[in-house]
Design an enzyme around this catalytic site. Structure first.
Site, PDB file in Angstrom:
ATOM      1  CB  THR A 154     -30.191 -13.218  21.553  1.00  8.99           C
ATOM      2  OG1 THR A 154     -29.209 -14.198  21.268  1.00  8.99           O
ATOM      3  CG2 THR A 154     -29.878 -11.957  20.779  1.00  8.99           C
ATOM      4  NE  ARG A 186     -23.525 -19.955  15.746  1.00  2.82           N
ATOM      5  CZ  ARG A 186     -24.508 -19.211  16.244  1.00  2.82           C
ATOM      6  NH1 ARG A 186     -24.239 -18.247  17.104  1.00  2.82           N
ATOM      7  NH2 ARG A 186     -25.742 -19.422  15.896  1.00  2.82           N
ATOM      8  CB  VAL A 187     -19.889 -15.405  13.315  1.00  2.00           C
ATOM      9  CG1 VAL A 187     -20.662 -14.100  13.263  1.00  2.00           C
ATOM     10  CG2 VAL A 187     -18.479 -15.159  13.807  1.00  2.00           C
ATOM     11  N   GLY A 210     -33.146 -16.278  18.378  1.00  2.41           N
ATOM     12  CA  GLY A 210     -33.524 -17.603  17.878  1.00  2.41           C
ATOM     13  C   GLY A 210     -32.344 -18.337  17.280  1.00  2.41           C
ATOM     14  N   GLY A 212     -29.630 -18.984  15.168  1.00  2.89           N
ATOM     15  CA  GLY A 212     -28.922 -18.018  14.331  1.00  2.89           C
ATOM     16  C   GLY A 212     -28.663 -18.472  12.912  1.00  2.89           C
TER      17      GLY A 212
HETATM   18  N1  ASP Z   1     -29.512 -15.828  17.586  1.00  3.72           N
HETATM   19  C1  ASP Z   1     -28.467 -16.143  18.528  1.00  3.72           C
HETATM   20  C2  ASP Z   1     -27.355 -16.854  17.804  1.00  3.72           C
HETATM   21  O1  ASP Z   1     -27.645 -17.757  17.038  1.00  3.72           O
HETATM   22  C3  ASP Z   1     -28.922 -16.971  19.694  1.00  3.72           C
HETATM   23  C4  ASP Z   1     -30.176 -16.533  20.412  1.00  3.72           C
HETATM   24  O2  ASP Z   1     -30.921 -15.729  19.902  1.00  3.72           O
HETATM   25  O3  ASP Z   1     -30.446 -16.995  21.540  1.00  3.72           O
HETATM   26  O4  ASP Z   1     -26.221 -16.556  18.019  1.00  3.72           O
END
Ligand code: ASP
Length: 287
Positions: A154, A186-187, A210, A212
């Site tokens: 992300t 999914r959110v 990370g 989520g």
């Molecule tokens: N935090 C993001 C999510 O769970 C994924 C990521 O940070 O790579 O959607």
């Protein structure tokens, strides 16, 4: 580096810092290296679904979008939600209609899929569709480590701008394709206020990456901001929240922050976190 250069370029042109946040996110959304825009992870159906958010610390105004499949730069649409609506979050079809009305161009969602992600999706299916949490684990606990091509997660931006009265105006933004193999619809933390992002001129501007579900359950970004508001240095606040997140949920993440005094922090409990900033490199929080 290109992303940070974009922030400085847009700020140097005298544009509003919120535009600097959106344009910096766009640089990373357009770079397939990252899990945002082009090159995002694929969901359980092999499709891209994007989430993004932007926030301003002086007013606590915020805008988010989630579950968008056909737009290259959801961060710019999140900024339009902040500026043009009274709402904080638009989802799916409604977000898409709003984006089109605002003049954003729809693209074929397949154009956002990178061939690397098709291979990664196939490896995920072959491995029995493991829970996304393992993607953020240490390599020895990640059965897919090495099986899928390397890529970064992300993307996020935090900006502190010193104003004429000697105070910092704070801004934050985050954009993501979510987690590999996530359920359709999914959110995660990213578009949820206080979870994947937060900006408060009395606390801190924070952006998260990370697992989520863990970041959301611990309300990671607002937790860091609140600790800064109570007097902690952002570096200490980030490390405390990452440790708490691991202790309470078993999840790992990475956070960046700048606080109301202009102090910065960055740390991660994941195996790595790509970073470019005005300050020292992020600290690995060893858990
Ligand atoms: N935090 C993001 C999510 O769970 C994924 C990521 O940070 O790579 O959607």
């Amino acid at each position: 580096m290109a992303a940070r250069a974009k922030s400085l370029e847009v700020l140097g042109q005298g544009c509003h810092p919120l535009n600097a946040v959106a344009e910096t996110l766009a640089v990373m959304e357009n770079d397939p290296t990252f899990d945002a825009g082009h090159g995002s992870f694929l969901n359980e159906n092999g499709e891209v679904e994007l989430d993004a958010a932007i926030m301003e610390g002086a007013t606590l105004r915020t805008g988010s979008v989630c579950c968008l499949s056909s737009f290259e730069n959801p961060g710019r649409i999140a900024l339009a939600v902040l500026r043009k609506t009274e709402h904080v979050l638009l989802a799916g079809k409604g977000a898409e209609i709003f984006a089109l009305k605002q003049g954003f161009r729809k693209v074929d969602s397949r154009s956002l899929i990178h061939p690397r992600e098709i291979l990664a999706f196939e490896a995920w299916v072959a491995a029995g569709k493991p829970d996304a949490k393992i993607f953020f684990a240490k390599p020895e606990n990640n059965s897919l480590a090495g099986a899928t091509p390397e890529k970064r997660g992300t993307v996020g931006v935090t900006i502190g701008v010193l104003n004429n009265s000697g105070k910092y105006n704070l801004f934050a933004g985050t954009s993501t394709g979510g987690t590999p193999g996530k359920m359709a619809g999914r959110v995660g933390d990213v578009p949820l206020v206080g979870c994947g992002f937060y900006a408060d001129n009395e606390g801190a501007a924070v952006s998260c990456t990370g697992w989520g579900e863990g970041l959301a359950r611990i309300v990671a970004a607002k937790s860091v901001s609140d600790l800064c508001r109570a007097g902690q240095h952002p570096q200490q606040a980030i490390e405390a929240v990452l440790r708490d997140m691991y202790r309470r949920t078993g999840g790992r993440g990475g956070l960046i922050a700048v606080d109301f005094l202009g102090r910065t922090g960055a740390g991660y409990s994941t195996p790595e976190m790509a970073f470019s900033g005005e300050t020292a490199l992020p600290t690995s929080v060893l858990i």
